[in-house]
Design an enzyme around this catalytic site. Structure first.
Site, PDB file in Angstrom:
ATOM      1  N   TYR A  66      25.168   5.278  -7.028  1.00 38.32           N
ATOM      2  CA  TYR A  66      25.539   5.944  -5.774  1.00 38.32           C
ATOM      3  C   TYR A  66      25.568   7.448  -6.007  1.00 38.32           C
ATOM      4  CZ  TYR A  66      27.135   1.272  -4.346  1.00 38.32           C
ATOM      5  OH  TYR A  66      27.207  -0.069  -4.057  1.00 38.32           O
ATOM      6  N   PRO A 211      30.359  -5.313   4.716  1.00 37.34           N
ATOM      7  CA  PRO A 211      31.255  -6.222   5.439  1.00 37.34           C
ATOM      8  C   PRO A 211      31.248  -6.007   6.941  1.00 37.34           C
ATOM      9  CG  PRO A 211      32.519  -4.499   4.348  1.00 37.34           C
ATOM     10  CD  PRO A 211      31.109  -4.384   3.855  1.00 37.34           C
ATOM     11  N   GLY A 214      26.002  -3.102  11.721  1.00 40.13           N
ATOM     12  CA  GLY A 214      25.697  -2.819  13.115  1.00 40.13           C
ATOM     13  C   GLY A 214      25.239  -4.051  13.866  1.00 40.13           C
TER      14      GLY A 214
END
Length: 286
Positions: A66, A211, A214
């Site tokens: 990340y 979790p 959209g």
């Protein structure tokens, strides 16, 4: 509702020998646009991490890819090595400036990455170290054996796997005790149902990535709106509350870089859905 009233009221789960609240925080969004580079305001990102802990979040999930490296660094700078917070990270996935995610499970690479993660997280031992994704170019057992060795060496407390099938989970468990599985799972996408069932039967933590999606909110908007209105809640909060009701081993990690969104996510931990509401949501995609 004042900021000071927001607290994590989710039930608890034991990751290894450490007890955490089941609603955690996903730190991927702390990075720059498209999860590449640093955010525009690093201090604001660190404050979000600190506020999550202040709200009672004691389980934070990140990965070396990340940023890459950015999310881990910001977490280390924000909270350091706290005994009251479990920080989980991952290795085995590369991120490039074109936005590609590239599996890389080479044992030597993983051994190198654990050292860089330890440094960025400002700790001597990683609480939970997860194999991010199986690599077709490296035998799965070789990668998992490396994580087992890191645990034996004391660099890692617990081992987890991510993006695995039921078969791969069984193969991983033959080599090392698996504390958690992190697979995609939400109201709309339940492709990992079989893996979740194994985790529930065996007491393995199940961390659903994405979790809240959209597609959840769009596909089940009317139902979510109806239930949300009955609880003075939002669609997102209902979707999170459903996950917490889905299984006792479920450890949702909604991610955000925004303080208000963080507080809204944490507030979902005190939302109590009725059995009928849980059933309606469960049946909606089955």
């Amino acid at each position: 509702m004042s900021h000071n009233s927001i607290t994590n009221e989710s039930e608890t789960f034991e990751i290894g020998e450490t007890t955490v609240h089941r609603l955690g925080f996903g730190a991927m969004r702390l990075c720059g646009e498209d999860i590449i580079g640093a955010p525009d305001d690093e201090e604001a990102a660190r404050k979000v991490v600190q506020h999550a802990v202040d709200c009672g979040v004691d389980f934070i999930d990140t990965a070396d890819s990340y940023g890459p490296a950015v999310s881990e660094r910001l977490i280390g700078e924000a909270i350091g090595n706290r005994d009251d917070v479990v920080v989980a990270t991952k290795a085995g996935l590369l991120r490039n400036d074109a936005g590609d995610w590239i599996a890389h499970g080479d044992p030597d690479y993983i051994r190198n990455q654990v050292l860089t993660s330890l440094d960025r997280l400002q700790t001597d031992t990683i609480d939970l170290y997860q194999f991010h994704r199986p690599d077709d170019d490296t035998p799965f057992e070789d990668s998992i054996a490396t994580f087992a060795e890191l645990k034996d060496d004391g660099l890692v407390d617990e081992v987890g796997v991510s993006n695995v099938s039921a078969e791969l989970l069984d193969r991983a468990r033959e080599q090392v005790e698996i504390a958690t599985v992190q697979n995609r799972y939400n109201l709309h996408d339940r492709g990992s149902r079989e893996v979740l069932e194994i985790c529930a039967d065996e007491g393995i933590g199940f961390i659903p990535w994405a979790p809240i999606d959209g597609d959840d909110l769009a596909a089940y908007g009317d139902l979510l709106d109806e239930i949300a209105a009955a609880h003075d809640a939002t669609r997102r909060q209902v979707a999170l509350a459903w996950l917490l009701e889905r299984a006792d081993v479920m450890l949702p990690i909604p991610g955000t870089s925004n303080r208000d969104h963080l507080e809204s996510n944490v507030a979902a931990s005190r939302l109590s859905l009725s059995d009928a509401e849980v059933q309606r949501l469960t049946q909606a995609a089955e």
